[in-house]
Scaffold this motif. Structure first.
Motif, short mmCIF file in Angstrom:
data_model
loop_
_atom_site.label_atom_id
_atom_site.label_comp_id
_atom_site.label_asym_id
_atom_site.label_seq_id
_atom_site.Cartn_x
_atom_site.Cartn_y
_atom_site.Cartn_z
N ASP A 104 51.83 -78.87 -21.75
CA ASP A 104 50.51 -78.39 -22.19
C ASP A 104 50.05 -79.14 -23.44
OD1 ASP A 104 50.41 -76.59 -20.13
OD2 ASP A 104 50.98 -74.85 -21.34
N HIS A 105 48.76 -79.01 -23.72
CA HIS A 105 48.15 -79.68 -24.86
C HIS A 105 47.46 -78.65 -25.76
CE1 HIS A 105 44.53 -82.03 -26.50
NE2 HIS A 105 45.58 -82.51 -27.16
N ASP A 130 52.02 -81.25 -26.41
CA ASP A 130 51.26 -82.32 -27.04
C ASP A 130 50.21 -81.68 -27.97
OD1 ASP A 130 49.99 -84.75 -27.45
OD2 ASP A 130 48.88 -84.67 -25.55
N SER A 132 46.96 -82.26 -30.76
CA SER A 132 45.96 -83.12 -31.41
C SER A 132 45.37 -82.37 -32.60
CB SER A 132 44.81 -83.46 -30.47
OG SER A 132 45.27 -84.07 -29.30
N LYS A 147 41.73 -82.35 -22.97
CA LYS A 147 42.39 -83.06 -21.87
C LYS A 147 42.53 -82.04 -20.74
CE LYS A 147 45.36 -85.68 -25.03
NZ LYS A 147 46.71 -86.10 -25.36
N GLU A 149 45.10 -80.90 -19.65
CA GLU A 149 46.25 -80.03 -19.98
C GLU A 149 45.98 -79.11 -21.17
OE1 GLU A 149 46.57 -83.54 -20.22
OE2 GLU A 149 46.93 -83.67 -18.07
N THR A 150 44.79 -79.17 -21.75
CA THR A 150 44.53 -78.37 -22.96
C THR A 150 44.53 -76.88 -22.63
OG1 THR A 150 43.17 -80.18 -23.80
CG2 THR A 150 42.98 -78.05 -24.94
#
Ligand code: PLP
Length: 394
Positions: A104-105, A130, A132, A147, A149-150
């Motif tokens: 996941d993001h 991940d 950001s 993304k 996956e967010t």
């Protein structure tokens, strides 16, 4: 009934129930680790979640003292349910472990509490998540960071220690559209001045250590949100611990009863101190969401009903001058943390945010000369007199 109460009445009365056994006026402290079942059938039903009730203090709803605090905080934030924790960081950890898994993001505000930054930059990536970090005060950055996956957007507004404000309603709407959870660390504003859930966020959390407890005498954390998420999180809570002590829960219940009164004075004093600092030629800049010089002043006015007690500033002469100022205050206490009744002064670059790499601090505006002030509820004249004499001594 409680939904219709005004905020001040909720602070005093929400979730408070007289003790059904002896009629004690205040919520008792249930200093117990475990609960007695009437028979094996009841014990099995409680463990299976078929019957509501208490089981063991680590397992939600923990104890009746914890349950009152969770409900009271949820009422104040406008959420369906709440969960208490041993600290703000335990709350943020449990939210992350509930919402995110390998692959996941996560999108996070780039200026956040130092330990949240460390959790997101050092621990979560090790679990395959991940992360950001983006300047969420600019909507374009948030949109670009998504993304497929967010799964979660984590906001801190106003942010620690730059007081940067981001548009919670707009970001929550984007997150919803993308199917990601929007979480707001509301520690600085408290539900008295800002209610993220009403702005569309999914979860609002506070470190109780700060304004909720309000007296710098405990550690705690609390989350409010939907029943569905709080229930989902209860497995993580039960399996990882991080539970608030019953005495701390009781202190937080007591703290919340005066939240509205304290926050008014914190904000009134902070505005006076901010204006005083801004009027000084030896002060380079002041950041306080209630000053028209704040970069997101209009946004702050729109989404907050007041500006709380936190401000940061830098005096001419940078870090050396800042250090001398801090070393010369007599009334203000040189301590990290915030939201205490007394005014606290600290130096984020070498203290709360020392764990944030230098280059990152520079990029997000945590300058070496930045001094953070948690304005207390003393008489504002005494706070200003102290800062005046300390500025003179620089
Ligand atoms: C203090 C703080 C935390 C962490 O809370 P603890 O109770 O110290 O674990 C998280 N977010 C913000 C904004 C804070 O100020």
């Amino acid at each position: 009934m409680e939904r219709d109460m005004k905020f001040a009445t909720k602070c005093v009365r929400a979730a408070e129930k007289p003790d059904p056994i002896f009629g004690a006026h205040t919520t008792p402290i249930f200093q117990t680790s475990t609960f007695i079942f009437e028979n094996t059938e009841q014990g099995a039903a409680r463990f299976a979640g078929e019957e509501s009730g208490y089981v063991y203090a680590r397992i939600p709803p923990n104890t009746p003292t914890h349950a009152v605090l969770a409900e009271k905080f949820a009422e104040l934030e406008g959420g369906e349910a709440g969960q208490t924790f041993a600290s703000g960081m335990a709350a943020i950890t449990a939210i992350s472990l509930t919402a995110l898994k390998q692959g996941d993001h996560l999108i996070s505000t780039d200026v956040i509490y130092g330990c949240t930054y460390s959790l997101f930059s050092q621990i979560l990536p090790g679990l395959g998540i991940d992360v950001s970090f983006v300047d969420t005060s600019k909507i374009e950055n948030v949109k670009q960071a998504f993304k497929p996956e967010t799964k979660m957007v984590f906001l801190e507004s106003p942010a620690n220690p730059t007081l940067t404000v981001c548009d919670i309603a707009e970001i929550a709407a984007i997150a919803k559209e993308k199917g990601a959870l929007c979480v707001v660390d509301n520690t600085f504003a408290t539900p008295y001045f800002q209610r993220p859930l009403e702005l569309g966020a999914d979860l609002s959390l506070s470190s109780c250590t700060k304004y909720i407890g309000g007296h710098a005498d405990l550690l705690g954390g609390v989350v409010a949100g939907s029943k569905a998420f709080i229930n989902r999180m209860s497995a993580v809570v039960g399996y990882t611990g991080g539970i608030m002590g019953p005495h701390e829960a009781w202190l937080c219940i007591r703290g919340l009863k005066t939240l509205h009164v304290r926050m008014e004075r914190h904000a009134e004093n902070a505005m006076k101190v901010a204006k005083f600092l801004e009027s000084r030629p030896d002060v380079e800049w002041v950041r306080y969401p209630g000053l028209s010089s704040h970069p997101q002043y209009e946004l702050a006015r729109k989404q907050m009903s007041g500006f709380s007690g936190m401000l940061s500033f830098e005096i001419r002469g940078g870090i050396e001058a800042g250090r001398r100022l801090i070393d010369n205050v007599k009334l203000c206490s040189l301590a990290v943390s915030l939201g205490a009744t007394d005014t606290l002064i600290q130096h984020p670059a070498s203290m709360t945010h020392a764990c944030v790499p230098c280059a990152v601090r520079k990029k997000v505006g945590i300058t070496d000369g930045l001094v953070r002030l948690s304005v207390g509820i003393e008489d504002s004249e005494d706070i200003i007199t102290d800062l005046k004499q300390a500025l003179k001594a620089v």
